[in-house]
Design a protein around this motif. Structure first.
Motif, short mmCIF file in Angstrom:
data_model
loop_
_atom_site.label_atom_id
_atom_site.label_comp_id
_atom_site.label_asym_id
_atom_site.label_seq_id
_atom_site.Cartn_x
_atom_site.Cartn_y
_atom_site.Cartn_z
N SER A 91 87.08 44.47 1.51
CA SER A 91 86.72 43.51 0.47
C SER A 91 86.33 44.15 -0.86
O SER A 91 86.24 43.46 -1.87
CB SER A 91 85.54 42.64 0.96
N ASN A 92 86.06 45.44 -0.87
CA ASN A 92 85.73 46.16 -2.10
C ASN A 92 84.57 45.50 -2.87
O ASN A 92 84.74 45.06 -4.01
CB ASN A 92 86.95 46.25 -3.02
N PRO A 93 83.37 45.43 -2.27
CA PRO A 93 82.24 44.86 -3.00
C PRO A 93 81.87 45.70 -4.20
O PRO A 93 81.80 46.94 -4.12
CB PRO A 93 81.12 44.87 -1.94
N PHE A 94 81.64 45.04 -5.35
CA PHE A 94 81.31 45.79 -6.56
C PHE A 94 80.72 44.87 -7.61
O PHE A 94 81.23 43.77 -7.86
CB PHE A 94 82.57 46.47 -7.14
N GLY A 95 79.64 45.30 -8.22
CA GLY A 95 79.11 44.72 -9.44
C GLY A 95 78.90 43.22 -9.45
O GLY A 95 79.12 42.57 -10.47
N GLY A 96 78.48 42.63 -8.33
CA GLY A 96 78.21 41.20 -8.33
C GLY A 96 79.41 40.33 -8.06
O GLY A 96 79.38 39.13 -8.36
N ASN A 97 80.52 40.92 -7.51
CA ASN A 97 81.63 40.05 -7.11
C ASN A 97 81.27 39.33 -5.82
O ASN A 97 80.19 39.55 -5.24
CB ASN A 97 82.94 40.84 -6.98
N ILE A 98 82.15 38.49 -5.34
CA ILE A 98 81.87 37.68 -4.16
C ILE A 98 81.54 38.56 -2.96
O ILE A 98 80.57 38.32 -2.23
CB ILE A 98 83.07 36.76 -3.83
N ALA A 99 82.34 39.61 -2.76
CA ALA A 99 82.11 40.50 -1.63
C ALA A 99 80.76 41.19 -1.73
O ALA A 99 80.09 41.43 -0.71
CB ALA A 99 83.23 41.54 -1.57
N SER A 100 80.32 41.50 -2.96
CA SER A 100 79.03 42.16 -3.14
C SER A 100 77.89 41.23 -2.72
O SER A 100 76.95 41.65 -2.04
CB SER A 100 78.86 42.57 -4.61
N TYR A 101 77.94 39.97 -3.14
CA TYR A 101 76.92 39.01 -2.72
C TYR A 101 76.92 38.84 -1.20
O TYR A 101 75.86 38.84 -0.57
CB TYR A 101 77.17 37.64 -3.37
N ARG A 102 78.10 38.71 -0.61
CA ARG A 102 78.19 38.48 0.83
C ARG A 102 77.60 39.66 1.60
O ARG A 102 76.87 39.47 2.59
CB ARG A 102 79.65 38.24 1.23
N GLU A 103 77.88 40.87 1.15
CA GLU A 103 77.40 42.05 1.85
C GLU A 103 75.90 42.26 1.65
O GLU A 103 75.16 42.49 2.62
CB GLU A 103 78.16 43.29 1.39
N SER A 104 75.43 42.17 0.41
CA SER A 104 74.02 42.46 0.13
C SER A 104 73.09 41.38 0.68
O SER A 104 72.03 41.69 1.23
CB SER A 104 73.81 42.63 -1.37
N VAL A 105 73.48 40.11 0.57
CA VAL A 105 72.64 39.04 1.11
C VAL A 105 72.68 39.05 2.63
O VAL A 105 71.65 38.86 3.29
CB VAL A 105 73.08 37.67 0.55
N GLY A 106 73.85 39.29 3.20
CA GLY A 106 73.96 39.35 4.65
C GLY A 106 73.15 40.46 5.28
O GLY A 106 72.80 40.40 6.46
N ALA A 107 72.84 41.49 4.51
CA ALA A 107 72.07 42.62 5.03
C ALA A 107 70.57 42.38 5.00
O ALA A 107 69.80 43.17 5.56
CB ALA A 107 72.39 43.88 4.22
N ILE A 108 70.11 41.28 4.39
CA ILE A 108 68.67 40.98 4.32
C ILE A 108 68.20 40.49 5.68
O ILE A 108 68.85 39.65 6.31
CB ILE A 108 68.39 39.94 3.24
N ASP A 109 67.08 41.01 6.15
CA ASP A 109 66.55 40.65 7.46
C ASP A 109 66.37 39.13 7.57
O ASP A 109 65.79 38.50 6.69
CB ASP A 109 65.19 41.32 7.69
N GLY A 110 66.87 38.58 8.66
CA GLY A 110 66.71 37.15 8.94
C GLY A 110 67.88 36.31 8.51
O GLY A 110 68.00 35.16 8.95
N VAL A 111 68.78 36.83 7.67
CA VAL A 111 69.92 36.05 7.19
C VAL A 111 71.07 36.15 8.20
O VAL A 111 71.49 37.24 8.58
CB VAL A 111 70.39 36.55 5.81
N GLY A 112 71.56 34.99 8.63
CA GLY A 112 72.66 34.96 9.58
C GLY A 112 74.00 34.65 8.96
O GLY A 112 75.04 34.89 9.58
N GLY A 113 74.02 34.12 7.75
CA GLY A 113 75.28 33.79 7.08
C GLY A 113 75.00 33.21 5.71
O GLY A 113 73.92 32.66 5.46
N VAL A 114 75.97 33.34 4.82
CA VAL A 114 75.78 32.84 3.45
C VAL A 114 77.08 32.25 2.92
O VAL A 114 78.15 32.83 3.09
CB VAL A 114 75.28 33.96 2.51
N GLN A 115 76.97 31.07 2.32
CA GLN A 115 78.06 30.51 1.55
C GLN A 115 77.77 30.80 0.08
O GLN A 115 76.64 30.61 -0.39
CB GLN A 115 78.17 28.99 1.76
N ILE A 116 78.80 31.23 -0.65
CA ILE A 116 78.63 31.64 -2.05
C ILE A 116 79.44 30.71 -2.94
O ILE A 116 80.63 30.50 -2.71
CB ILE A 116 79.10 33.10 -2.23
N TYR A 117 78.79 30.17 -3.97
CA TYR A 117 79.45 29.25 -4.89
C TYR A 117 79.25 29.74 -6.33
O TYR A 117 78.22 29.48 -6.95
CB TYR A 117 78.89 27.84 -4.74
#
Length: 366
Positions: free
Chosen positions: A177-203
């Protein structure tokens, strides 16, 4: 990858004996056969080690500490087990640090970590074990006048240490997915790595340019609690909608963290049961089967329709509900199936304005 499957003792010994002159006795128990035997076993062991080293060098095949090392090369680490945070209810004021125990055979202890605006109890044992118990607590710390002590809602679900399959999946997603600089993949990876988060929808741009909405569920697959939403909001954009870039979000991004709304799925159906069974016997297994199907929909709630995109769909299919009912031993046929009084599939809303998460409501069987 090199195939070492044929590097066993028998083949290695055969190869070595093939290099011995033909006029030498090579039969079993002969001098040369006996002499080469230990070398064959040593070579077999060396090839086994080589195969393990080769597997441990690639994300697709590495396990355990080898997989940790592969992940570290990408800047990714395995999620450690985290403690559950639960809501406490008491009849008197309870101080910070007060300890309590659950009333069960495999009791776990909890400690008060916050008293305002509500009592928060952190499980002293990390992992999902802290999510299981709800009910009365026994006081370990003496509290004057205490007669009611209960643990109720899950504020932040406890998680077990991340499995190899989950870590491997995150590594492969990172590569693809090449996460970088606040792209969709970056949000999905960084938010998903936070303790307690099981999934995230990004809009992205859900409320105009620069706005981003993150709708999250906990590691239990249910809507995130207010505490978990606050944790993620602080990590991503602590000065909400300022665009200053103090958190994980890049400069200019105004991030809103929220949780989906729970939608109850009510089921009505006429069931034909086999001889020797009663509807009363089958009601609970049918409810369980439907609930398991709905859970699969929740499990894929944060998975976009198109890989790497931000389009999501949650659909409860009548055919899948019918299949779940028919999978129960003793059920012969199902007719007149209605979902929320509709003779149709249920398409849930998944937009920037509203996100919905299905749970099983009532099940009425005739």
């Amino acid at each position: 990858m090199i195939d070492f499957s044929d590097k066993n003792f028998e083949n290695l010994l055969k190869t070595m004996l093939g290099n011995v002159p033909g006029d030498v006795d090579k039969r079993e128990e002969s001098l040369i056969n006996t002499a080469l035997g230990p070398a064959g076993y040593a070579l077999e062991d060396a090839y086994i080690n080589l195969e393990q080293m080769q597997a441990g060098a690639h994300v697709q095949t590495a396990v355990g500490s080898d997989l940790d090392a592969c992940a570290a090369d990408m800047g990714i680490s395995r999620k450690s087990a985290t403690a559950a945070v639960r809501l406490g209810v008491f009849n008197v004021s309870v101080p910070l640090g007060a300890r309590f125990s659950t009333n069960e055979a495999s009791a776990v202890s909890l400690v008060v970590t916050a008293v305002s605006p509500e009592y928060q109890l952190a499980c002293e044992m990390p992992g999902s074990v802290g999510n299981n118990y709800t009910g009365d607590l026994a006081a370990i710390t003496y509290v004057d006048g205490l007669t009611v002590a209960q643990v109720t809602d899950i504020l932040i679900p406890g998680e077990n240490e991340e499995s190899d399959d989950s870590l491997r999946s995150r590594c492969i997603d990172h590569l693809n997915s090449n996460p970088f600089g606040g792209n969709i993949a970056s949000y999905r990876e960084s938010v998903g790595a936070i303790d307690g988060v099981g999934g995230v929808q990004i809009y992205p741009t859900w409320d105009g340019g620069g706005t981003v909405k993150l709708s999250i569920v906990g590691s239990d697959g249910m809507p995130a609690s207010g505490e978990l939403i606050d944790t993620v909001q602080t990590a991503v954009d602590p000065t909400q909608n300022s665009g200053q870039g103090y958190g994980l979000a890049p400069i200019g991004a105004q991030v809103t963290v929220t949780a989906p709304t729970v939608i109850s799925i009510n089921v009505l159906a006429t069931v034909t049961v086999a001889n020797g069974y009663t509807l009363e016997q089958l009601t609970e297994p049918i409810q369980t089967a439907i609930s398991l199907y709905i859970k699969t929909v929740r499990d894929s709630w944060a998975v976009p329709i198109t890989a790497g995109a931000t389009d999501y769909a949650s659909v409860i299919y009548r055919a899948r509900v019918m299949t779940a009912i028919l999978s129960v031993t003793g059920v012969v046929n199902v007719t007149g199936l209605l979902l929320n009084n509709l003779d149709a599939d249920l398409q849930l809303t998944e937009t920037g304005a509203e996100q919905q998460l299905p749970v099983l409501g009532t099940v009425m069987l005739n």
